[in-house]
Design an enzyme around this catalytic site. Structure first.
Site, mmCIF file in Angstrom:
data_model
loop_
_atom_site.group_PDB
_atom_site.id
_atom_site.type_symbol
_atom_site.label_atom_id
_atom_site.label_comp_id
_atom_site.label_asym_id
_atom_site.label_seq_id
_atom_site.Cartn_x
_atom_site.Cartn_y
_atom_site.Cartn_z
ATOM 1 N N ASP A 240 0.172 -7.562 1.428
ATOM 2 C CA ASP A 240 0.560 -6.163 1.600
ATOM 3 C C ASP A 240 2.077 -6.007 1.718
ATOM 4 O O ASP A 240 2.577 -5.304 2.604
ATOM 5 C CB ASP A 240 -0.127 -5.531 2.809
ATOM 6 C CG ASP A 240 -0.136 -3.998 2.716
ATOM 7 O OD1 ASP A 240 0.398 -3.462 1.729
ATOM 8 O OD2 ASP A 240 -0.671 -3.344 3.633
ATOM 9 N N HIS B 208 0.818 -1.216 0.000
ATOM 10 C CA HIS B 208 0.000 0.000 0.000
ATOM 11 C C HIS B 208 0.855 1.270 0.000
ATOM 12 O O HIS B 208 0.362 2.351 -0.294
ATOM 13 C CB HIS B 208 -1.011 -0.010 1.149
ATOM 14 C CG HIS B 208 -0.464 0.331 2.499
ATOM 15 N ND1 HIS B 208 -0.271 -0.614 3.488
ATOM 16 C CD2 HIS B 208 -0.079 1.501 3.052
ATOM 17 C CE1 HIS B 208 0.190 -0.031 4.580
ATOM 18 N NE2 HIS B 208 0.323 1.253 4.334
ATOM 19 N N SER C 109 4.460 2.755 7.953
ATOM 20 C CA SER C 109 4.246 1.580 7.120
ATOM 21 C C SER C 109 5.496 1.224 6.337
ATOM 22 O O SER C 109 6.095 2.071 5.673
ATOM 23 C CB SER C 109 3.104 1.825 6.126
ATOM 24 O OG SER C 109 1.870 1.638 6.734
#
Length: 363
Positions: free
Chosen positions: A132, A101, A215
């Site tokens: 992911d 992402h 992230s």
């Protein structure tokens, strides 16, 4: 509880991390004569304990500082058109592992080292949205940038001290600290705002602050080994989906290595290790207007469900011992299983409840 991606926003805010050491000192008194001797002994004991407390705190602080010094050169900031994220240098050839992402649909990225002195370019090798994860590769591997050492996430223990390193809110080279709060969590990521919608098993839950921009960064133990890639932060629907402090999730290093190794070697994931029924489906509501199962829209020819006799129109209500009410609950049940395992599927066809033993396929 739901979870939200830790994508960054263009925000600059002042904040600081503080390390507080607390020492609990127990004292005792002796009875009887020899007051001066007793007092002297007590004083020595108090002084010894008082001296030991700062020493222990200094030792822990030194451990933190050593890990940060060793690992931070392996953590980078990734600048994509839609926002910022983090990445971890995977090998000496310039491969960097991050979240799918974070890269989104882009193929070229600006990468900034921990010192902020070097801005590099990188290209996408491959993304694997189902877990992911993604790998990008630097055009040139500069001096001072080194590969991180990945540990064995299966050995992570609740209470273990961990540090989260990344670029929260665009503040590069930031470090937060906490503990492993739980292991083996299965968490579903939303699709809103660019999320992949992945359902990920065996995630490491941590109390270390995970904020937008973390992230793709590193969750590291005090041995300096990466045990996870911070990916999700919990949100509280009752508070307008605002972040739930102290509840973050990281993809375990064991899965990171499995996926990254395949991408580096083959340019794609060839063996997902993820169980599948081989259907497309949708959540259906019961008479009380609550989610009541997953309707099979299509059972892929030759897929696990079709081989077991399931067909379009069947409504799946259980997978093994797991009650199935939504697509997410089905994904989570499958995430904890492995290809080749057998599961009994309970489903409704034309109002009648039926069961079928299914040998799970691979995603």
């Amino acid at each position: 509880m739901s979870v939200s991606r830790t994508r960054t926003a263009s925000v600059a805010v002042p904040f600081a991390a503080a390390l507080t050491a607390v020492a609990l000192v127990g004292g005792c008194s002796s009875s009887g004569s020899g007051g001066s001797g007793s007092g002297s002994g007590s004083g020595n004991s108090d002084r010894s304990t008082t001296q030991a407390a700062p020493a222990a705190a200094n030792g822990l602080q030194e451990d933190y500082q050593k890990v940060i010094k060793d690992v931070l050169p392996s953590v980078v900031q990734i600048d994509a058109a839609e926002g910022l994220g983090s990445g971890v240098v995977y090998d000496g050839k310039g491969h960097i592992v991050t979240n799918a992402h974070v890269v989104g649909k882009e193929r070229r990225f600006k990468v900034t080292t921990a010192t902020g002195e070097q801005t590099l370019t990188a290209e996408l090798v491959a993304a694997y949205p189902e877990q992911d994860l993604a790998v990008i590769k630097l055009a040139d591997m500069p001096k001072g940038l080194k590969a991180a050492e990945f540990g064995d996430s299966t050995k992570a223990e609740v209470g273990q001290i961990v540090l989260a390193m990344g670029s929260p809110l665009g503040l590069s080279s930031s470090v937060t600290q906490g503990i492993v709060s739980a292991t083996g969590r299965t968490v579903s990521e939303g699709r809103s705002g660019g999320g992949t919608g992945a359902t990920i098993a065996n995630m490491v839950q941590t109390s270390a602050a995970i904020n937008p921009g973390n992230s793709g960064g590193a969750l590291v133990g005090l041995d300096g080994k990466v045990i996870g890639i911070p990916t999700l932060a919990a949100s509280d629907p009752q508070m307008g989906d605002s972040a739930a402090p102290g509840i973050g999730f990281a993809i375990p290093s064991s899965m990171v290595k499995t996926v990254a190794d395949q991408i580096v070697k083959n340019g794609k994931v060839t063996d997902s290790g993820r169980a599948a029924l081989g259907i497309s489906g949708r959540t259906v509501l019961g008479d009380d207007y609550r989610p009541a199962g997953v309707a099979v829209v299509e059972a892929q020819q030759g897929g696990a469900a079709a081989k077991a006799g399931l067909a379009a129109g069947d409504i799946i209500t259980r997978l093994g011992d797991d009650r199935i009410t939504t697509i997410n609950s089905l994904s989570e049940a499958l995430a904890s299983a492995e290809p080749g395992q057998k599961r009994r599927v309970t489903y409704v066809r034309d109002g009648d409840e039926k069961t079928a033993d299914v040998t799970l396929g691979e995603m």
